[in-house]
Design a protein around this motif. Sequence first.
Motif, PDB file in Angstrom:
ATOM      1  N   ILE A 241     -10.681  -1.986   0.714  1.00  0.00           N
ATOM      2  CA  ILE A 241     -11.936  -1.413   1.491  1.00  0.00           C
ATOM      3  C   ILE A 241     -13.029  -2.467   1.635  1.00  0.00           C
ATOM      4  O   ILE A 241     -13.682  -2.851   2.672  1.00  0.00           O
ATOM      5  N   ALA A 242     -13.144  -3.140   0.353  1.00  0.00           N
ATOM      6  CA  ALA A 242     -14.307  -4.260   0.382  1.00  0.00           C
ATOM      7  C   ALA A 242     -13.698  -5.337   1.112  1.00  0.00           C
ATOM      8  O   ALA A 242     -14.851  -5.969   1.543  1.00  0.00           O
ATOM      9  N   SER A 243     -12.670  -5.854   1.663  1.00  0.00           N
ATOM     10  CA  SER A 243     -12.168  -6.727   2.284  1.00  0.00           C
ATOM     11  C   SER A 243     -12.535  -6.363   3.767  1.00  0.00           C
ATOM     12  O   SER A 243     -12.427  -7.458   4.931  1.00  0.00           O
TER      13      SER A 243
ATOM     14  N   PHE B 105     -11.167   5.496   4.801  1.00  0.00           N
ATOM     15  CA  PHE B 105     -10.569   4.147   5.016  1.00  0.00           C
ATOM     16  C   PHE B 105      -8.987   4.064   5.099  1.00  0.00           C
ATOM     17  O   PHE B 105      -8.565   3.064   5.193  1.00  0.00           O
ATOM     18  N   ASP B 106      -8.385   5.468   5.005  1.00  0.00           N
ATOM     19  CA  ASP B 106      -6.810   5.581   5.097  1.00  0.00           C
ATOM     20  C   ASP B 106      -6.032   4.436   3.839  1.00  0.00           C
ATOM     21  O   ASP B 106      -5.291   3.837   4.184  1.00  0.00           O
ATOM     22  N   VAL B 107      -6.657   4.438   2.838  1.00  0.00           N
ATOM     23  CA  VAL B 107      -5.854   3.808   1.682  1.00  0.00           C
ATOM     24  C   VAL B 107      -5.249   4.472   0.638  1.00  0.00           C
ATOM     25  O   VAL B 107      -4.656   3.850  -0.229  1.00  0.00           O
ATOM     26  N   GLY B 108      -5.167   5.874   0.754  1.00  0.00           N
ATOM     27  CA  GLY B 108      -4.333   6.700  -0.139  1.00  0.00           C
ATOM     28  C   GLY B 108      -2.881   6.164  -0.286  1.00  0.00           C
ATOM     29  O   GLY B 108      -2.407   6.507  -1.552  1.00  0.00           O
ATOM     30  N   HIS B 109      -2.365   5.637   0.507  1.00  0.00           N
ATOM     31  CA  HIS B 109      -1.104   5.265   0.560  1.00  0.00           C
ATOM     32  C   HIS B 109      -0.859   4.145  -0.402  1.00  0.00           C
ATOM     33  O   HIS B 109       0.431   3.846  -1.009  1.00  0.00           O
ATOM     34  N   LEU B 110      -1.798   3.226  -0.758  1.00  0.00           N
ATOM     35  CA  LEU B 110      -1.634   2.073  -1.639  1.00  0.00           C
ATOM     36  C   LEU B 110      -1.269   2.320  -3.113  1.00  0.00           C
ATOM     37  O   LEU B 110      -1.981   3.411  -3.719  1.00  0.00           O
ATOM     38  N   THR B 111      -0.217   1.905  -3.537  1.00  0.00           N
ATOM     39  CA  THR B 111       0.453   2.121  -4.803  1.00  0.00           C
ATOM     40  C   THR B 111       0.523   0.588  -5.472  1.00  0.00           C
ATOM     41  O   THR B 111       0.932  -0.163  -4.807  1.00  0.00           O
ATOM     42  N   ALA B 112       0.429   0.773  -6.759  1.00  0.00           N
ATOM     43  CA  ALA B 112       0.747  -0.638  -7.551  1.00  0.00           C
ATOM     44  C   ALA B 112       2.143  -0.896  -7.593  1.00  0.00           C
ATOM     45  O   ALA B 112       3.054  -0.156  -7.657  1.00  0.00           O
TER      46      ALA B 112
ATOM     47  N   ASP C 251      -6.663  -1.864  -6.150  1.00  0.00           N
ATOM     48  CA  ASP C 251      -6.200  -2.324  -4.801  1.00  0.00           C
ATOM     49  C   ASP C 251      -6.921  -1.566  -3.844  1.00  0.00           C
ATOM     50  O   ASP C 251      -7.094  -2.283  -2.556  1.00  0.00           O
ATOM     51  N   LYS C 252      -7.102  -0.512  -3.983  1.00  0.00           N
ATOM     52  CA  LYS C 252      -7.742   0.286  -2.972  1.00  0.00           C
ATOM     53  C   LYS C 252      -9.342  -0.093  -2.424  1.00  0.00           C
ATOM     54  O   LYS C 252      -9.697  -0.180  -1.506  1.00  0.00           O
TER      55      LYS C 252
END
Length: 307
Positions: free
Chosen positions: A78-80, A300-307, A73-74
């Motif tokens: 980022i890729a998006s 890219f501040d994606v550390g908060h993303l969890t499944a 998901d991270k």
Amino acid sequence: MKYVDEYRDAKQARAWAQRILRLVTRPWQIMEICGGQTHAILRFGIDRLLPDQIRLIHGPGCPVCVTPVELIDKAIAIASRPEVIFCSFGDMLRVPGSAMDLLGAKARGGDVRVVYSPMDAVALAQRHLDREVVFFAVGFETTAPANAMAAAHAARLGLRNFSLLVAHVLVPPAIRAILDSPDCRVQGFLAAGHVCTVMGTDQYEPIAHRYDVPIVVTGFEPLDLLQGIAQCIEQLEAGRAEVAIQYRRSVRPEGNVGARRLMDQVFQPVERKWRGMGLIPASGLGLRPEYSQLDAERRFDVGHLTA
């Protein structure tokens, strides 16, 4: 083909299967660690050559298999982003996240590119200074030296538009986690030859001694695996628990000292979640503080993303 055909000789394979049959006096359960070993076992029918007393338990799998949903998901998040060129090996593109995979992100307009080396991603960053280039650094210890080299090279070049989304996993902590499970029935392991080509075998010695399990490092061809199984059975039948190297044409006890040194320069152990196994302490690699400017998760501040 040298180093391939001679390890696929059917006559020798049958001879090794007969040798294993003569060795076995009771049931044994052996786990092969890597998905590459599992693929070869099933592709060449090695499991069907073995006596009924031997059960092969397919291990955690390849690094692609064990990459958790939240890391995918991270990667997709980022890729998006429109400013990002997201680089990955091709085997990660179909691994599902919680809503889609990287191919889905590409179909929706993300600039997702397959590369064959992390250095390809560094070269892209040099050519596209107006874009953010991110490399998805996935793999066992096998691929970590090349990714460390890319990080060190980018740092030397002063590239500010290159970063790594690091998803490396380490094999020995996963073996310990398996053996610590109260339901574990594994009595011996076939360790992955490509991992030990880099890391050597010193990290496996304490595991073999503490848990009283033989660990045999094998290659990925049919004779490699049959010989490794035979060596493991010999130890089990004799009541021994040692680390043995079947894959001697590639593996040395000390591993690749230069590669290990470069890994240690760039990466440090971190806890890592494994798909299907959960969180395992010190089972992954993360960038050291001196390379934190290359950390895509922070950038890219994606550390908060969890499944």
